[in-house]
Design a protein around this motif. Structure first.
Motif, short mmCIF file in Angstrom:
data_model
loop_
_atom_site.label_atom_id
_atom_site.label_comp_id
_atom_site.label_asym_id
_atom_site.label_seq_id
_atom_site.Cartn_x
_atom_site.Cartn_y
_atom_site.Cartn_z
N ARG A 154 0.84 -1.20 0.00
CA ARG A 154 0.00 0.00 0.00
C ARG A 154 0.89 1.26 0.00
N TYR A 155 1.97 1.19 0.76
CA TYR A 155 2.87 2.35 0.84
C TYR A 155 3.60 2.56 -0.48
N ILE A 156 4.02 1.48 -1.14
CA ILE A 156 4.67 1.62 -2.44
C ILE A 156 3.73 2.31 -3.43
N ALA A 157 2.46 1.90 -3.43
CA ALA A 157 1.49 2.53 -4.33
C ALA A 157 1.37 4.02 -4.05
N MET A 210 4.52 5.83 -5.26
CA MET A 210 4.52 5.98 -6.71
C MET A 210 3.58 7.10 -7.15
N GLN A 211 2.44 7.22 -6.48
CA GLN A 211 1.52 8.32 -6.80
C GLN A 211 2.16 9.67 -6.49
N GLN A 212 3.02 9.70 -5.47
CA GLN A 212 3.71 10.93 -5.08
C GLN A 212 4.93 11.22 -5.95
N GLY A 213 5.30 10.28 -6.82
CA GLY A 213 6.40 10.50 -7.75
C GLY A 213 7.78 10.27 -7.18
N ILE A 214 7.91 9.37 -6.21
CA ILE A 214 9.20 9.19 -5.55
C ILE A 214 10.32 8.79 -6.51
N VAL A 215 10.03 7.98 -7.52
CA VAL A 215 11.10 7.56 -8.44
C VAL A 215 11.22 8.48 -9.64
N GLY A 216 10.40 9.53 -9.70
CA GLY A 216 10.43 10.41 -10.86
C GLY A 216 9.74 9.78 -12.05
N ALA A 275 -1.50 -1.56 -9.46
CA ALA A 275 -1.57 -0.62 -8.32
C ALA A 275 -0.38 0.33 -8.32
N PHE A 276 0.78 -0.16 -8.74
CA PHE A 276 2.00 0.66 -8.70
C PHE A 276 2.13 1.59 -9.90
N LEU A 277 1.79 1.10 -11.10
CA LEU A 277 2.11 1.85 -12.32
C LEU A 277 0.91 2.06 -13.25
N GLY A 278 -0.25 1.59 -12.87
CA GLY A 278 -1.44 1.88 -13.67
C GLY A 278 -1.76 0.80 -14.69
N ASP A 279 -2.59 1.18 -15.66
CA ASP A 279 -3.09 0.21 -16.63
C ASP A 279 -1.97 -0.36 -17.48
N ILE A 280 -2.16 -1.62 -17.89
CA ILE A 280 -1.20 -2.33 -18.73
C ILE A 280 -1.74 -2.34 -20.16
N ALA A 281 -0.90 -1.92 -21.12
CA ALA A 281 -1.34 -1.78 -22.51
C ALA A 281 -1.07 -3.02 -23.34
N ILE A 306 10.57 -6.81 -5.33
CA ILE A 306 10.05 -5.82 -6.27
C ILE A 306 11.08 -4.70 -6.39
N GLU A 307 11.37 -4.31 -7.62
CA GLU A 307 12.22 -3.14 -7.89
C GLU A 307 11.50 -2.24 -8.88
N ILE A 308 11.39 -0.97 -8.53
CA ILE A 308 10.81 0.02 -9.43
C ILE A 308 11.82 1.15 -9.57
N SER A 309 12.32 1.35 -10.78
CA SER A 309 13.34 2.37 -11.04
C SER A 309 12.77 3.52 -11.84
N GLY A 310 13.37 4.70 -11.61
CA GLY A 310 12.96 5.89 -12.34
C GLY A 310 14.05 6.92 -12.35
N SER A 311 13.73 8.11 -12.85
CA SER A 311 14.73 9.16 -13.03
C SER A 311 15.28 9.68 -11.71
#
Length: 362
Positions: free
Chosen positions: A131-134, A137-143, A189-195, A252-257
């Motif tokens: 829940r906290y990861i979600a 991510m909504q707050q933009g922690i990884v950019g 939950a973490f990154l939204g819809d899957i295309a 789980i690893e989520i990377s960003g800018s």
């Protein structure tokens, strides 16, 4: 309002996840239970002081109850849920919601049309760290997100019990449906819809009791593309040898800018959430705030957290009953989320059947 709940299924999972959670619920009680085995069902009812016992789920659904919890093999979810909804019963159904998207969508649409409360039992959605990861991510922690890597290793497919999980006629597509459905829900939950997805669904362990054409995967490798273009990968396996204490591991690893989130859970003694930025000497440990960690729930280790979360806090089964009592939407994944996950699982199956080609999700 005291919510009268029927439970269909008498497995150890039904006892541990649902009966323990509802035995002292202030807003409702289990008043009916159903399973095919007469003696086992009556024994279950005696242990939990359930007054009404059935061996045909239709009889239970036609009795005087307000809501039903469906804890049965996957191929039964659709007919049981549809009968329940047509009787204007609220439904909490185990995952995956159905064996295909057409059925799952029909279930969700019927619940919406009748304004009934529905929930899909994606237990991992409720974990405090998830829940906290979600939220992060909504707050933009990884950019700007660069990638998602989600791995879940389990030993449950080595022995093959219960065998129906690996029989497409009853369980659907094995590991993809079992722990893969959890992973897809978390990814959403973490990154939204899957295309779009590209998938490989291997069958690793021989299962001589199941005819070859019905034998389901015990691993799933799924490449993802989210609607914002972010790539990801999910690997779930049910044939990974694990220590008895936990029986599984998740990373789980989520990377960003701006950095990378790292999460680890051995389902026994260790869990951690860390954040790393370029130039750091070591990742920073992130502590889950109280808003995501109910006060009744232990922070000592994953095993105690799990038991407390589902048996003591307003989570999943307990949240479902409270939502029915108060006539409000539950805090958790509804039947529509179950259908959206099923849409991704269906696309993964099509990809595997088409030599791992990318399948777009519409």
């Amino acid at each position: 309002m005291t919510v009268r709940v029927g439970v269909i299924g008498t497995s150890a999972w039904a006892e541990r996840m649902y009966m323990q959670a509802l035995k002292n619920h202030p807003d409702g009680a289990v008043t009916a239970v159903c399973a095919r085995d007469h003696d086992r069902t009556h024994d279950f009812a005696r242990r939990w002081n359930i007054p009404n016992v059935y061996t045909d789920w239709r009889d239970l659904l036609d009795s005087d109850i307000d809501a039903v919890i469906i804890v049965t093999p996957n191929h039964t979810h659709y007919p049981i849920t549809m009968h329940a909804l047509k009787n204007d019963l609220h439904v909490l159904c185990e995952k995956p919601l159905a064996l295909n998207y057409v059925h799952a969508d029909t279930m969700a649409t019927e619940a919406e049309r009748r304004n009934l409360i529905g929930m899909t039992a994606f237990t991992q959605w409720f974990y405090p760290h998830h829940r906290y990861i979600a939220t992060l991510m909504q707050q933009g922690i990884v950019g700007t997100p660069y990638s998602l890597n989600l791995r879940h290793n389990s030993a449950t497919g080595i022995t093959g019990n219960p065998a129906w999980r690996f029989d497409r006629r009853q369980g659907g597509e094995g590991a993809l449906f079992d722990i893969g459905s959890h992973a897809v829900s978390l990814a959403r939950a973490f990154l939204g819809d899957i295309a779009a997805v590209s998938a490989n669904l291997p069958i690793t362990v021989p299962r001589p009791g199941i005819p070859g054409q019905y034998r389901a995967s015990d691993q799933a490798f799924i490449n993802l593309q989210f609607t914002d273009g972010t790539p990801g990968i999910i690997h779930v396996t049910m044939v990974s040898h694990q220590a008895k204490t936990g029986g599984q591991k998740q990373a789980i690893e989520i990377s960003g800018s701006k950095g990378t989130l790292y999460y680890y859970n051995d389902f026994s003694t260790q869990f951690s959430l860390q954040f790393a930025q370029h130039g750091d000497d070591a990742p920073t440990e992130l502590h889950v705030p109280d808003i995501h960690w109910p006060p009744q729930v232990s922070r000592a280790n994953p095993r105690d957290m799990y038991a407390d979360l589902f048996q003591k806090s307003n989570t999943m089964a307990r949240a479902f009953v409270r939502a029915v009592a108060d006539d409000h939407l539950p805090n958790g994944p509804d039947l529509r989320e179950g259908a959206e996950v099923q849409k991704v699982l269906d696309a993964a199956i099509r990809s595997h059947q088409n030599n791992n080609q990318w399948e777009h999700i519409t």
